[in-house]
Design a protein around this motif. Structure first.
Motif, PDB file in Angstrom:
ATOM      1  N   ALA A 138      12.564 -31.534 -64.156  1.00 18.26           N
ATOM      2  CA  ALA A 138      12.574 -32.205 -65.016  1.00 18.26           C
ATOM      3  C   ALA A 138      11.428 -32.183 -65.638  1.00 18.26           C
ATOM      4  CB  ALA A 138      11.673 -33.359 -63.392  1.00 18.26           C
ATOM      5  N   LEU A 139      11.719 -33.008 -66.265  1.00 21.92           N
ATOM      6  CA  LEU A 139       9.844 -32.698 -67.842  1.00 21.92           C
ATOM      7  C   LEU A 139       9.427 -33.701 -67.753  1.00 21.92           C
ATOM      8  CD1 LEU A 139       9.873 -31.289 -70.234  1.00 21.92           C
ATOM      9  CD2 LEU A 139      11.581 -32.849 -71.317  1.00 21.92           C
ATOM     10  N   ILE A 140       7.968 -33.864 -67.199  1.00 28.02           N
ATOM     11  CA  ILE A 140       7.108 -34.829 -67.576  1.00 28.02           C
ATOM     12  C   ILE A 140       5.784 -34.708 -68.082  1.00 28.02           C
ATOM     13  CG2 ILE A 140       5.085 -34.569 -65.052  1.00 28.02           C
ATOM     14  CD1 ILE A 140       7.058 -33.606 -63.626  1.00 28.02           C
ATOM     15  N   PRO A 141       5.600 -35.837 -68.606  1.00 33.32           N
ATOM     16  CA  PRO A 141       4.549 -36.014 -69.591  1.00 33.32           C
ATOM     17  C   PRO A 141       3.538 -35.497 -69.147  1.00 33.32           C
ATOM     18  CG  PRO A 141       6.320 -38.254 -69.665  1.00 33.32           C
ATOM     19  CD  PRO A 141       6.130 -37.251 -68.622  1.00 33.32           C
ATOM     20  N   ASN A 142       2.375 -34.733 -69.780  1.00 34.37           N
ATOM     21  CA  ASN A 142       1.035 -34.303 -69.665  1.00 34.37           C
ATOM     22  C   ASN A 142       0.534 -34.798 -70.706  1.00 34.37           C
ATOM     23  OD1 ASN A 142      -0.254 -33.822 -68.322  1.00 34.37           O
ATOM     24  ND2 ASN A 142      -0.308 -31.496 -68.670  1.00 34.37           N
ATOM     25  N   GLY A 143       0.050 -35.474 -70.800  1.00 38.82           N
ATOM     26  CA  GLY A 143      -1.151 -35.852 -72.417  1.00 38.82           C
ATOM     27  C   GLY A 143      -0.086 -35.831 -73.550  1.00 38.82           C
ATOM     28  N   THR A 144      -0.490 -35.490 -74.230  1.00 38.05           N
ATOM     29  CA  THR A 144       0.616 -35.483 -75.976  1.00 38.05           C
ATOM     30  C   THR A 144       1.147 -34.007 -76.032  1.00 38.05           C
ATOM     31  OG1 THR A 144      -1.583 -33.522 -76.645  1.00 38.05           O
ATOM     32  CG2 THR A 144      -1.707 -35.866 -77.075  1.00 38.05           C
ATOM     33  N   GLY A 145       1.512 -33.258 -74.902  1.00 44.63           N
ATOM     34  CA  GLY A 145       2.401 -32.714 -74.269  1.00 44.63           C
ATOM     35  C   GLY A 145       3.229 -32.423 -73.187  1.00 44.63           C
ATOM     36  N   VAL A 146       3.512 -31.383 -72.651  1.00 41.46           N
ATOM     37  CA  VAL A 146       4.779 -32.159 -71.162  1.00 41.46           C
ATOM     38  C   VAL A 146       4.601 -30.600 -70.298  1.00 41.46           C
ATOM     39  CG1 VAL A 146       6.899 -32.947 -72.742  1.00 41.46           C
ATOM     40  CG2 VAL A 146       6.411 -30.839 -72.524  1.00 41.46           C
ATOM     41  N   VAL A 147       5.417 -31.318 -69.446  1.00 39.99           N
ATOM     42  CA  VAL A 147       5.202 -30.079 -67.873  1.00 39.99           C
ATOM     43  C   VAL A 147       6.439 -30.082 -67.542  1.00 39.99           C
ATOM     44  CG1 VAL A 147       4.400 -28.962 -65.856  1.00 39.99           C
ATOM     45  CG2 VAL A 147       2.665 -29.956 -67.382  1.00 39.99           C
ATOM     46  N   ILE A 148       6.906 -28.898 -67.148  1.00 38.09           N
ATOM     47  CA  ILE A 148       8.258 -28.771 -67.151  1.00 38.09           C
ATOM     48  C   ILE A 148       8.418 -28.707 -65.000  1.00 38.09           C
ATOM     49  CG2 ILE A 148      10.962 -27.409 -66.350  1.00 38.09           C
ATOM     50  CD1 ILE A 148      10.411 -27.063 -69.300  1.00 38.09           C
ATOM     51  N   LEU A 149       9.042 -29.072 -64.366  1.00 32.04           N
ATOM     52  CA  LEU A 149       8.804 -28.341 -63.288  1.00 32.04           C
ATOM     53  C   LEU A 149      10.118 -28.538 -62.552  1.00 32.04           C
ATOM     54  CD1 LEU A 149       7.311 -29.561 -60.180  1.00 32.04           C
ATOM     55  CD2 LEU A 149       8.369 -31.933 -60.353  1.00 32.04           C
ATOM     56  N   GLU A 150       9.514 -27.626 -61.306  1.00 30.41           N
ATOM     57  CA  GLU A 150      10.896 -26.655 -61.504  1.00 30.41           C
ATOM     58  C   GLU A 150      11.323 -26.523 -60.151  1.00 30.41           C
ATOM     59  OE1 GLU A 150      12.009 -21.922 -63.173  1.00 30.41           O
ATOM     60  OE2 GLU A 150      10.712 -21.978 -62.112  1.00 30.41           O
ATOM     61  N   ASN A 151      12.800 -26.348 -59.877  1.00 26.88           N
ATOM     62  CA  ASN A 151      12.799 -25.912 -58.107  1.00 26.88           C
ATOM     63  C   ASN A 151      12.726 -24.319 -57.760  1.00 26.88           C
ATOM     64  OD1 ASN A 151      13.762 -25.645 -55.802  1.00 26.88           O
ATOM     65  ND2 ASN A 151      15.482 -27.639 -55.406  1.00 26.88           N
ATOM     66  N   ASP A 152      12.100 -23.721 -57.852  1.00 26.50           N
ATOM     67  CA  ASP A 152      12.129 -22.723 -57.026  1.00 26.50           C
ATOM     68  C   ASP A 152      13.226 -21.928 -56.623  1.00 26.50           C
ATOM     69  OD1 ASP A 152       9.714 -23.209 -56.527  1.00 26.50           O
ATOM     70  OD2 ASP A 152       8.891 -21.677 -56.186  1.00 26.50           O
ATOM     71  N   ALA A 153      13.237 -23.032 -55.384  1.00 22.71           N
ATOM     72  CA  ALA A 153      14.163 -22.545 -54.936  1.00 22.71           C
ATOM     73  C   ALA A 153      15.765 -21.674 -55.073  1.00 22.71           C
ATOM     74  CB  ALA A 153      14.493 -23.585 -53.242  1.00 22.71           C
ATOM     75  N   GLN A 154      15.931 -22.892 -55.774  1.00 18.56           N
ATOM     76  CA  GLN A 154      17.574 -22.058 -56.820  1.00 18.56           C
ATOM     77  C   GLN A 154      17.048 -20.812 -56.985  1.00 18.56           C
ATOM     78  OE1 GLN A 154      17.598 -25.990 -59.104  1.00 18.56           O
ATOM     79  NE2 GLN A 154      19.047 -26.933 -57.088  1.00 18.56           N
ATOM     80  N   PRO A 155      18.391 -20.346 -57.471  1.00 18.72           N
ATOM     81  CA  PRO A 155      18.776 -19.173 -57.458  1.00 18.72           C
ATOM     82  C   PRO A 155      18.379 -19.543 -59.240  1.00 18.72           C
ATOM     83  CG  PRO A 155      20.778 -19.921 -57.041  1.00 18.72           C
ATOM     84  CD  PRO A 155      20.288 -21.355 -56.839  1.00 18.72           C
ATOM     85  N   LEU A 156      17.818 -17.672 -59.667  1.00 18.72           N
ATOM     86  CA  LEU A 156      17.791 -17.497 -61.266  1.00 18.72           C
ATOM     87  C   LEU A 156      18.231 -18.203 -62.031  1.00 18.72           C
ATOM     88  CD1 LEU A 156      15.142 -16.890 -62.718  1.00 18.72           C
ATOM     89  CD2 LEU A 156      15.272 -14.591 -62.287  1.00 18.72           C
TER      90      LEU A 156
END
Length: 183
Positions: free
Chosen positions: A66-84
């Motif tokens: 997911a792409l999550i707003p963070n102030g004036t930028g963004v953070v990517i939330l990643e499911n690291d249980a999935q294959p690379l």
């Protein structure tokens, strides 16, 4: 998807790759690209709370990213249980939204929808595909009669992404026609 976007995406993908020192024939590193743009990547396994266990699954039923707003930028939330290879595809999709400056809202209700319009999703999908396996790279692979498995290995992507890019880039059709013409 707006008219002319696929052509624009070819050029843009090569420019984005060049920003981290890559040509059209090397695997793309979305983590290096995110770092270059100052985009933080947070793995679900680093979070606490009950939602973590719900979303942190390797199968396709879970949140991929997911792409999550963070102030004036963004953070990517990643499911690291999935294959690379799946994670790299998700990263490229989310990065495409950033590069294309898509307006968005956060929606985690559906595992495949991220709350954006169909056109924005289609553009992010197409650009992420061009970034992962550029058309020039797909044509080189098609000229060499590379299998989908060889394309996946060459670009460090999933078999599904390799198949999609090799077929939808038009590389195989063009090479088949050229070979038939000269046969």
């Amino acid at each position: 998807m707006r008219r002319g976007f696929k052509t624009e995406a070819k050029t843009l993908a090569l420019e984005l790759r060049a920003e981290i020192g890559l040509d059209a024939y090397s695997p793309f590193d979305p983590y290096a690209f995110a770092a270059e743009y100052g985009i933080a990547v947070v793995q679900l396994s680093d979070l606490d709370g009950p939602a973590r266990h719900h979303f942190l699954k390797a199968d396709g039923s879970a949140l991929s990213g997911a792409l999550i707003p963070n102030g004036t930028g963004v953070v990517i939330l990643e499911n690291d249980a999935q294959p690379l290879t799946r994670r790299r595809t998700t990263m490229c999709h989310e990065l495409a939204h950033v590069v294309l400056e898509h307006e968005f809202g956060v929606s985690l209700s559906d595992e495949r929808k991220c709350g954006l319009s169909g056109d924005q999703e289609a553009e992010a999908d197409w650009l992420s595909g061009e970034v992962l396996i550029p058309s020039d790279g797909a044509f080189r692979l098609a000229r060499a009669n590379a299998t989908d498995e060889q394309a996946a290995d060459a670009y460090d992507v999933s078999l599904a992404i390799a198949r999609w890019r090799m077929n939808h880039s038009g590389a195989r059709k063009v090479m088949q026609r050229a070979r038939a013409k000269w046969a």
